[in-house]
Design a protein around this motif. Structure first.
Motif, short mmCIF file in Angstrom:
data_model
loop_
_atom_site.label_atom_id
_atom_site.label_comp_id
_atom_site.label_asym_id
_atom_site.label_seq_id
_atom_site.Cartn_x
_atom_site.Cartn_y
_atom_site.Cartn_z
N PHE A 90 27.35 -41.70 -51.73
CA PHE A 90 26.06 -41.57 -52.43
C PHE A 90 26.23 -40.64 -53.63
CE2 PHE A 90 23.89 -41.86 -48.01
CZ PHE A 90 23.90 -43.24 -48.05
N ALA A 91 26.91 -39.52 -53.39
CA ALA A 91 27.09 -38.52 -54.45
C ALA A 91 27.90 -39.07 -55.62
CB ALA A 91 27.79 -37.28 -53.88
N ARG A 92 28.81 -40.01 -55.34
CA ARG A 92 29.60 -40.63 -56.41
C ARG A 92 28.85 -41.76 -57.10
NH1 ARG A 92 34.09 -40.33 -52.51
NH2 ARG A 92 33.73 -42.53 -52.08
N ILE A 108 28.64 -49.57 -49.96
CA ILE A 108 28.92 -48.58 -48.92
C ILE A 108 28.92 -49.27 -47.56
CG2 ILE A 108 28.04 -46.53 -47.72
CD1 ILE A 108 26.94 -45.61 -50.46
N ALA A 109 27.93 -50.14 -47.33
CA ALA A 109 27.84 -50.85 -46.05
C ALA A 109 29.09 -51.69 -45.81
CB ALA A 109 26.58 -51.72 -46.03
N ARG A 110 29.54 -52.40 -46.83
CA ARG A 110 30.75 -53.22 -46.68
C ARG A 110 31.97 -52.36 -46.41
NH1 ARG A 110 28.38 -55.98 -50.91
NH2 ARG A 110 29.68 -54.89 -52.43
N GLU A 134 28.98 -39.65 -36.90
CA GLU A 134 28.71 -38.57 -37.86
C GLU A 134 29.72 -38.59 -39.00
OE1 GLU A 134 26.74 -35.49 -39.67
OE2 GLU A 134 26.09 -36.80 -38.04
N GLN A 135 30.98 -38.87 -38.70
CA GLN A 135 32.00 -38.97 -39.74
C GLN A 135 31.68 -40.10 -40.71
OE1 GLN A 135 34.55 -36.89 -40.41
NE2 GLN A 135 33.66 -35.63 -38.80
N ILE A 136 31.18 -41.22 -40.19
CA ILE A 136 30.80 -42.35 -41.05
C ILE A 136 29.63 -41.94 -41.94
CG2 ILE A 136 29.79 -44.66 -41.04
CD1 ILE A 136 31.50 -45.20 -38.52
N ARG A 137 28.64 -41.24 -41.37
CA ARG A 137 27.50 -40.78 -42.18
C ARG A 137 27.95 -39.82 -43.27
NH1 ARG A 137 24.68 -41.20 -37.17
NH2 ARG A 137 25.20 -39.08 -36.58
N LEU A 138 28.91 -38.95 -42.98
CA LEU A 138 29.42 -38.02 -43.99
C LEU A 138 30.16 -38.76 -45.10
CD1 LEU A 138 30.64 -35.09 -41.71
CD2 LEU A 138 28.62 -35.12 -43.21
N GLN A 139 30.92 -39.79 -44.73
CA GLN A 139 31.59 -40.61 -45.74
C GLN A 139 30.55 -41.28 -46.64
OE1 GLN A 139 34.00 -43.05 -43.03
NE2 GLN A 139 35.78 -42.39 -44.21
N ALA A 140 29.48 -41.77 -46.03
CA ALA A 140 28.42 -42.41 -46.81
C ALA A 140 27.79 -41.40 -47.77
CB ALA A 140 27.35 -42.99 -45.88
N ALA A 141 27.57 -40.17 -47.32
CA ALA A 141 26.97 -39.14 -48.17
C ALA A 141 27.87 -38.86 -49.39
CB ALA A 141 26.73 -37.86 -47.38
N GLU A 142 29.18 -38.82 -49.17
CA GLU A 142 30.11 -38.62 -50.29
C GLU A 142 30.02 -39.78 -51.28
OE1 GLU A 142 33.91 -38.16 -48.45
OE2 GLU A 142 33.44 -36.17 -47.67
#
Length: 76
Positions: free
Chosen positions: A39-41, A48-50, A29-37
């Motif tokens: 995305f927003a940027r 993001i995957a790398r 879930e923490q990884i998904r939240l980092q990804a969401a941040e």
């Protein structure tokens, strides 16, 4: 038919304690939240995957869900 199980030497089945499962769920879930941040940027999915060391397929799926939630939230 039962699912595949990993086995330890001696034929003992490997079990995963609930605490460890909860820890893994929290970590993902923490990884998904980092990804969401990211995305927003405006960071691109392959980058993001790398950065997060996850598959591009996972990032693409998360991004699709993120966009779906944004559209759904805008309609309300």
């Amino acid at each position: 038919m039962g699912g595949a199980r990993a086995h330890l030497p001696g034929g003992r089945a490997l079990r995963c304690p609930r605490r460890q499962i909860a820890h893994e769920r929290t970590r993902r879930e923490q990884i998904r939240l980092q990804a969401a941040e990211m995305f927003a940027r405006g960071t691109c999915d392959p980058q993001i995957a790398r950065c997060l060391r996850v598959s591009r397929t996972s990032v693409n799926r998360w991004h699709q869900v993120d966009r779906w939630h944004q559209v759904g939230g805008a309609r309300r």
